[in-house]
Design a protein around this motif. Structure first.
Motif, PDB file in Angstrom:
ATOM      1  N   ARG A  49      48.920  16.101  86.511  1.00  0.00           N
ATOM      2  CA  ARG A  49      47.843  15.451  85.733  1.00  0.00           C
ATOM      3  C   ARG A  49      48.067  13.938  85.698  1.00  0.00           C
ATOM      4  O   ARG A  49      47.121  13.164  85.853  1.00  0.00           O
ATOM      5  CB  ARG A  49      47.799  16.031  84.316  1.00  0.00           C
ATOM      6  N   ALA A  50      49.296  13.527  85.504  1.00  0.00           N
ATOM      7  CA  ALA A  50      49.614  12.097  85.460  1.00  0.00           C
ATOM      8  C   ALA A  50      49.300  11.442  86.809  1.00  0.00           C
ATOM      9  O   ALA A  50      48.757  10.321  86.866  1.00  0.00           O
ATOM     10  CB  ALA A  50      51.076  11.885  85.085  1.00  0.00           C
ATOM     11  N   MET A  51      49.613  12.137  87.899  1.00  0.00           N
ATOM     12  CA  MET A  51      49.356  11.580  89.227  1.00  0.00           C
ATOM     13  C   MET A  51      47.854  11.486  89.498  1.00  0.00           C
ATOM     14  O   MET A  51      47.376  10.498  90.061  1.00  0.00           O
ATOM     15  CB  MET A  51      50.039  12.435  90.301  1.00  0.00           C
ATOM     16  N   VAL A  52      47.093  12.499  89.081  1.00  0.00           N
ATOM     17  CA  VAL A  52      45.638  12.463  89.252  1.00  0.00           C
ATOM     18  C   VAL A  52      45.046  11.319  88.429  1.00  0.00           C
ATOM     19  O   VAL A  52      44.186  10.567  88.917  1.00  0.00           O
ATOM     20  CB  VAL A  52      44.993  13.814  88.874  1.00  0.00           C
ATOM     21  N   ASP A  53      45.511  11.163  87.193  1.00  0.00           N
ATOM     22  CA  ASP A  53      45.034  10.058  86.358  1.00  0.00           C
ATOM     23  C   ASP A  53      45.338   8.707  87.005  1.00  0.00           C
ATOM     24  O   ASP A  53      44.512   7.787  86.970  1.00  0.00           O
ATOM     25  CB  ASP A  53      45.666  10.125  84.959  1.00  0.00           C
ATOM     26  N   GLN A  54      46.509   8.605  87.608  1.00  0.00           N
ATOM     27  CA  GLN A  54      46.884   7.363  88.290  1.00  0.00           C
ATOM     28  C   GLN A  54      45.959   7.112  89.490  1.00  0.00           C
ATOM     29  O   GLN A  54      45.516   5.977  89.707  1.00  0.00           O
ATOM     30  CB  GLN A  54      48.339   7.441  88.757  1.00  0.00           C
ATOM     31  N   ARG A  55      45.657   8.146  90.251  1.00  0.00           N
ATOM     32  CA  ARG A  55      44.767   7.998  91.408  1.00  0.00           C
ATOM     33  C   ARG A  55      43.354   7.600  90.971  1.00  0.00           C
ATOM     34  O   ARG A  55      42.708   6.770  91.604  1.00  0.00           O
ATOM     35  CB  ARG A  55      44.738   9.289  92.229  1.00  0.00           C
ATOM     36  N   ILE A  56      42.895   8.190  89.894  1.00  0.00           N
ATOM     37  CA  ILE A  56      41.577   7.838  89.358  1.00  0.00           C
ATOM     38  C   ILE A  56      41.574   6.383  88.907  1.00  0.00           C
ATOM     39  O   ILE A  56      40.607   5.651  89.155  1.00  0.00           O
ATOM     40  CB  ILE A  56      41.175   8.789  88.204  1.00  0.00           C
ATOM     41  N   ALA A  57      42.637   5.956  88.274  1.00  0.00           N
ATOM     42  CA  ALA A  57      42.741   4.565  87.831  1.00  0.00           C
ATOM     43  C   ALA A  57      42.737   3.606  89.025  1.00  0.00           C
ATOM     44  O   ALA A  57      42.124   2.528  88.968  1.00  0.00           O
ATOM     45  CB  ALA A  57      43.998   4.361  86.995  1.00  0.00           C
ATOM     46  N   GLN A  58      43.406   3.993  90.112  1.00  0.00           N
ATOM     47  CA  GLN A  58      43.419   3.150  91.312  1.00  0.00           C
ATOM     48  C   GLN A  58      42.031   3.038  91.930  1.00  0.00           C
ATOM     49  O   GLN A  58      41.626   1.968  92.374  1.00  0.00           O
ATOM     50  CB  GLN A  58      44.391   3.712  92.354  1.00  0.00           C
TER      51      GLN A  58
END
Length: 161
Positions: free
Chosen positions: A86-95
């Motif tokens: 979930r943290a990695m997906v949130d990071q990708r969305i933020a990018q």
């Protein structure tokens, strides 16, 4: 007298050529919507754009795999741990940016909406001027030739290619 005859002949030839070009433009579509997938890419887009430079042709390519492509981009290589994933997906969305992702998702769902709006049940499909449909063809030049033949048959005229 000979000069007048030659001028009249030139003018008639020019008018004839103009009429042929005008008839050719009337047989060409004004808009093309292509609904396809990654497995069935569309060919001859650039050659059609160059060939019909004088005719304003709007070509829209809609890929039914666009949503899957976005999902893959967000989920590729995620860890097994759900919290880390979930943290990695949130990071990708933020990018990507939330508004950018929202815009991409709206665009990605457009092919499905188009299929539903036109009550289409298979693909690839090419829609011409929102009135004619050709299934199973991914060569845009071939599809436009088929469309022009259909218009010619419908009008009872001849296609000038």
């Amino acid at each position: 007298m000979n000069l007048i005859y030659h001028l009249a002949l030139i003018v008639c030839c020019c008018i004839g050529i103009f009429q042929l070009a005008w008839a050719d433009a009337d047989l060409s579509p004004k808009s093309v919507i292509v609904v396809t997938s990654n497995q069935r890419p569309v060919s001859n887009i650039n050659s059609i754009s160059k060939k019909l430079d004088d005719v304003k042709l709007i070509i829209q390519i809609l890929n039914l795999d666009a949503v899957t492509n976005i999902e893959h981009r967000l989920s590729h290589g995620l860890p097994v741990d759900p919290v880390q994933a979930r943290a990695m997906v949130d990071q990708r969305i933020a990018q990507i940016g939330r508004s950018q992702l929202d815009a991409e998702l709206r665009t990605a769902y457009l092919p499905l909406g188009t299929m539903m709006a036109y009550a289409l049940n298979r693909y690839p499909v090419i829609i011409f001027d929102r009135q004619a449909v050709i299934y199973g063809v991914t060569d845009l030049a071939q599809a436009i030739n088929k469309y022009r033949q259909w218009v010619e048959d419908k009008q009872g005229g001849t296609a000038n290619e």
